[in-house]
Design an enzyme around this catalytic site. Structure first.
Site, PDB file in Angstrom:
ATOM      1  CG  HIS A  85      51.933 -29.869  55.661  1.00 35.45           C
ATOM      2  ND1 HIS A  85      52.339 -28.462  55.907  1.00 35.45           N
ATOM      3  CD2 HIS A  85      51.225 -30.124  56.704  1.00 35.45           C
ATOM      4  CE1 HIS A  85      51.762 -28.226  57.100  1.00 35.45           C
ATOM      5  NE2 HIS A  85      51.115 -29.216  57.572  1.00 35.45           N
ATOM      6  CG  HIS A 119      51.590 -26.138  49.431  1.00 34.23           C
ATOM      7  ND1 HIS A 119      52.740 -25.405  49.337  1.00 34.23           N
ATOM      8  CD2 HIS A 119      51.786 -26.466  50.530  1.00 34.23           C
ATOM      9  CE1 HIS A 119      53.340 -25.223  50.547  1.00 34.23           C
ATOM     10  NE2 HIS A 119      52.646 -25.999  51.323  1.00 34.23           N
TER      11      HIS A 119
END
Length: 445
Positions: free
Chosen positions: A149, A198
């Site tokens: 992303h 993440h």
């Protein structure tokens, strides 16, 4: 009556950055982002203190999720999922096609599609698992490092900001375009951390790796449009980029094993073996930037410098002899088409020692290719070898120091060690810029 063209006619479209500013900004971003990425990858592979910091940050954020912030950031991360990014890229591409901005359309495709492919390859290489919580907000099975992303947002908004900057004179609008892109990238990266998808180092690595790719795409496209990048050089740049990407996959597999074998050997045998592999990589024109840094990390500064100099001496001698006596015709055909070689040949004929040393100091072309080029010139072997060993010393010294300082910073983690490591990075950047500028001025490249 004054027949001179109006300013609007003389300047049919807003100017971008000056060529010099573009080169400085592009290469600075490329080098800094690349060094940060490899520093992060090194720490992740070595499971240093950074891994523990990642865990603490992830747990701290997870304990504070909820409310409107969770809703907003979840919506933001969904708006930058792969399908959403493809849709936004297609809309942007359609707008560029309607404006007949074919250069920017090509840049967008190369940057976003190529950059995301690089991200997938890096994920599969490092195979880092995602954060784990007893009550996760997101459950994902793919690997974590680097963040896709964050990479996609960097690529998309980077191209968009560069396009908008090229379309206006107003510095405030340019600043707004760049600032807006940075804000969006930071928000997307933070949303991935907040949702537990993440770690901190994952999103930083995604931003840095994509910045490197973005700078390659923007610089190559800019040079191609200005007629300063022949197609054969573009093909060569793509090939070298793929080799560098391959080198990025080395740390977790081959490189760790190579380091272990070197450290287990007799010190003298280890130094000779390391130098032999380094010299072979140089002669094969493969990316060799990691070797002097690794020499410092494995052998320390003094013996690391000896190992690097030994490798350079061996490859320089072998390349010179091969180009002059074995493969001269093949190398000569390739070199004669290069304006750079013609300038080098002319300058070396006038001042052989000075120009060999100066050219060895500059990152104009790969070190191994320089050896082949010099084999075609009229420089004497003793002048060539002496000047080569002196010329590479400043660059090797800084890189070997980086490796030694980086090892100490990873091992001890103190502010002084990290400060010395940062000082080494600054010295390398300054040396690259100053010497590169000097050589280009001398050779009129």
């Amino acid at each position: 009556m004054d027949s001179s063209p109006s300013p609007e006619v003389r300047k049919p479209h807003p100017p971008s950055l000056s060529p010099r500013a573009l080169v400085i900004a592009g290469w600075s971003a490329f080098l800094i982002a690349g060094l940060i990425f490899f520093g992060l990858a090194w720490n992740i592979t070595a499971r240093s203190a950074l891994v523990a910091l990642d865990g603490r940050v992830a747990n701290w954020l997870h304990a504070r999720t909820g409310g409107a912030t969770l809703t907003v950031l979840y919506a933001l991360t969904q708006l930058h999922s792969p399908p959403a990014m493809i849709t936004m890229s297609m809309v942007f591409a359609a707008a560029l096609a309607r404006l007949r901005q074919w250069y920017w359309l090509l840049t967008l495709v190369a940057a976003v599609a190529g950059g995301m492919l690089v991200n997938v390859v890096l994920k599969d290489s490092y195979e880092r698992l995602r954060p784990h919580f007893e009550d996760p907000l997101l459950v994902l099975s793919s690997f974590s490092f680097p963040s896709g992303h964050a990479a996609g947002a960097t690529l998309f908004y980077g191209v968009l900001a560069a396009f908008l900057v090229s379309r206006t004179y107003d510095w405030r609008l340019r600043a707004a375009a760049v600032g807006g892109a940075i804000v969006m990238v930071v928000l997307v990266a933070f949303s991935r951390m907040y949702l537990g998808a993440h770690y901190l180092s994952d999103v930083l690595a995604g931003i840095c790796s994509s910045t490197v790719w973005l700078m390659l795409c923007l610089s190559a496209g800019h040079a191609l449009v200005r007629g300063r990048l022949p197609l054969e050089w573009l093909a060569g740049a793509v090939f070298i980029t793929l080799l560098i990407a391959g080198a990025a996959l080395v740390p977790d597999a081959w490189w760790s094993g190579f380091e272990d074998k070197i450290e287990a050997m007799n010190p003298l045998a280890a130094l000779v073996a390391f130098s032999a592999v380094y010299a072979a990589v140089l002669l094969l024109l493969l990316p060799a930037w990691i070797f002097p840094i690794a020499a410092g990390a494995i052998f320390g500064f003094l013996w690391g410098l000896v190992a690097a100099e030994l490798a350079i001496a061996a490859s320089a001698l072998a390349g010179w002899l091969l180009a002059r006596y074995v493969v001269r015709k093949w190398v000569e055909r390739a070199a004669r088409r290069s304006k750079s070689f013609k300038a080098i040949d002319h300058a070396v004929a006038k001042e052989p020692r000075k120009m060999v040393a100066l050219f060895r100091m500059a990152p104009v072309i790969p070190c191994g290719l320089k050896s082949y080029f010099f084999g075609l010139t009229r420089v004497r072997l003793d002048d060539y070898m002496g000047a080569s060993l002196v010329g590479v010393l400043p660059d090797l010294g800084v890189k070997v120091y980086l490796g030694a300082a980086g090892r100490d910073a990873v091992a001890h983690g103190g502010a002084l060690d990290w400060g010395l490591f940062a000082l080494g990075i600054g010295a390398l950047l300054a040396l690259t810029y100053i010497v590169g500028r000097k050589v280009r001025a001398k050779l009129a490249l």
